[in-house]
Design an enzyme around this catalytic site. Structure first.
Site, mmCIF file in Angstrom:
data_model
loop_
_atom_site.group_PDB
_atom_site.id
_atom_site.type_symbol
_atom_site.label_atom_id
_atom_site.label_comp_id
_atom_site.label_asym_id
_atom_site.label_seq_id
_atom_site.Cartn_x
_atom_site.Cartn_y
_atom_site.Cartn_z
ATOM 1 N N ARG A 179 15.724 48.192 -1.363
ATOM 2 C CA ARG A 179 14.819 47.499 -2.280
ATOM 3 C C ARG A 179 15.336 47.660 -3.697
ATOM 4 O O ARG A 179 16.329 48.349 -3.935
ATOM 5 C CB ARG A 179 13.411 48.104 -2.195
ATOM 6 N N LYS A 197 22.857 70.837 4.446
ATOM 7 C CA LYS A 197 23.266 71.909 3.549
ATOM 8 C C LYS A 197 22.760 71.583 2.148
ATOM 9 O O LYS A 197 22.915 70.460 1.667
ATOM 10 C CB LYS A 197 24.798 72.032 3.539
#
Length: 508
Positions: free
Chosen positions: A295, A205
């Site tokens: 990361r 959505k």
């Protein structure tokens, strides 16, 4: 550090993040090893590293994505660890595993965590099991277009189509009507296949006027901490250009809740080292999990500015087997930090990259100002790599003061030779809605015509230098077209006459 102290690190990256890691290595007494492509032979990260090794041609596939060559260099140089930075191989579970298999320490999360969170559909499943809030959506590896049409009708338009195996704005389409869904699915599949080698999609959505809020997490072998949030709602082409901390949206209770949800997400996957949990929030602060980046993030400096912590140094400590030297109660947000990404790009041409020489780059200086860059005067922005020239970060006691400090820092930044987005950033920061904190992921698109500076805007300094350059070249050139006294100036990288090509400002 512990007895497993790291001594020598290969940095499997380039540009400003390689420079950033090299500087952290210096602080920790770790020798740094750079790798570089043929076009990066004189790059700043190569100059700053203790050692540097050529690994291939300019194409990333032949250099910075050549995992076997990078690992071979690490072994040849006697490294005991590898830091991947961000981009390139930083979220490759296969590369992380190969580093470990080679007997080296991987400065990052484990390969299993990278693999599980890299697949966006699997990450959603994990978060659902862990009880982390999710945006209503649909995912299935065997779903047909008819299935997407059916579910989109059930959850209601608009919906967002996203690539299952990627990020960075690739493979994303916002669809507002059923009549447009099939074309959007086809286009997203093509882009996802080209970018990630994986054409699987999922659907969520679409949150109107959504706020992109991410939480920095840091985990050792025993526990996970959050370092509070960054707001990254100011984007163009689904990519961030301004990040800040704290978020102007959240109150104290919401801040605590989103931090706890991020820790919950990291623990669900058994995460170690630094990572970022990304959320989409509604205008009232209700938030939903989007994805986890396994990361260091481009925007990590804003977290460092408000917490006073060095995330890269902490990454090395965790990789060495040390417990985190801080607890959650030790971490506070002080003041407000804003980061602007300065790109060689043309806002008047759909923000497309503007390649060419960086004749002069002069960074601003002063209290509360930080500049992270891998570019120096005399370098060039090429087609081969990301066109970001620098990250400009400021810190001040309040958001209003940080905006003012950023405006002055941008005005004091001198970049000549390529078109940049600096005038656009200045206009954006001056917009009343931005000043009020009324930002969202479609903010730039919504206000684009108000945000675009005049196309002919040229800094006065550029006009002066261009005029001097023109006067100098008239009647003062040799037979080969070079300035008659170029030999006297060729060693000065800050001089526009040190290059044989013509001065360019405001042009691609």
């Amino acid at each position: 550090m512990s007895d497993a102290r790291l001594h020598k690190c290969l940095i499997a990256n380039r540009g400003e993040i390689a420079v950033r890691v090299i500087r952290a290595c210096r602080e920790l007494g770790i020798r740094s090893v750079a790798v570089y492509s043929e076009v990066d032979a004189n790059a700043l990260h190569v100059q700053l590293a203790d050692e540097a090794y050529l690994i291939g041609a300019a194409s990333p596939a032949e250099s910075y994505l050549n995992s076997a060559k990078i690992i071979a260099v690490a072994q040849q140089a006697g490294c005991d660890c590898v830091h991947p930075g961000y981009g390139f191989l930083s979220e490759s579970a296969d590369f992380a595993q190969a580093v470990i298999n080679a007997g080296l320490i991987w400065v990052g999360p484990g390969p299993d965590a990278i693999r599980r969170m890299g697949l966006k559909t699997e990450a959603r499943d994990l978060m659902q099991q862990a009880g982390v809030p999710l945006v209503p959506g649909f995912q299935s590896d065997t779903a047909s277009d008819a299935d997407f049409l059916r579910v989109a009708g059930e959850i209601g338009y608009p919906v967002m189509i996203k690539a299952a195996g990627g990020g960075g704005g690739k493979g994303i389409r916002v669809v507002r009507a059923a009549a447009d869904l099939l074309d959007a699915l086809a286009a997203a599949r093509r882009e996802a296949a080209n970018a990630f080698g994986d054409d699987r999609l999922f659907m969520e959505k679409y949150i109107e006027q959504g706020r992109h809020i991410e939480v920095q997490v840091l985990s050792d072998a025993g526990h996970t901490l959050h370092l509070y949030e960054r707001e990254c709602s100011t984007q163009r082409r689904h990519q961030k250009i301004i990040e800040e901390s704290p978020s102007p949206l959240l109150d104290a209770d919401q801040r605590a809740q989103i931090g706890a949800a991020a820790v919950q997400a990291a623990e669900a996957v058994g995460y170690t080292n630094a990572g970022t949990v990304e959320f989409i929030a509604t205008p009232d602060g209700t938030f939903y999990f989007l994805e986890m980046n396994t990361r260091l993030q481009v925007e990590h400096p804003v977290t460092e500015m408000v917490t006073g912590l060095d995330l890269v140094q902490l990454q090395f400590k965790v990789a060495a087997g040390d417990p985190l030297p801080i607890s959650q109660n030790d971490i506070t947000q002080q003041g407000h930090a804003i980061e602007c990404r300065i790109y060689a790009e043309d806002p008047h041409n759909q923000f497309l990259p503007a390649i060419g020489p960086v004749l002069t780059f002069k960074a601003p200086q002063g209290p509360g100002i930080r500049v992270d860059s891998g570019i120096q005067s005399g370098d060039a922005v090429t087609i081969h790599y990301d066109p970001m020239i620098a990250k400009l970060i400021v810190h001040a006691p309040t958001r209003a003061a940080a905006i003012q400090r950023m405006q002055q820092a941008l005005a004091d930044t001198v970049i000549l030779g390529v078109t940049t987005n600096i005038p656009f950033l200045q206009t954006l920061l001056a917009h009343p809605a931005f000043a009020a904190g009324e930002i969202h992921t479609a903010f730039v698109d919504t206000h684009l015509q108000d945000l675009l500076p005049p196309a002919t805007s040229i800094p006065p300094t550029a006009i002066i230098i261009a005029a001097l350059h023109d006067l100098y070249n008239r009647g003062n050139v040799t037979e080969n077209g070079q300035p008659a006294h170029a030999s006297d100036l060729s060693g000065d990288l800050f001089s526009p006459w040190s290059r044989g090509d013509s001065f360019r400002q405001g042009q691609k």
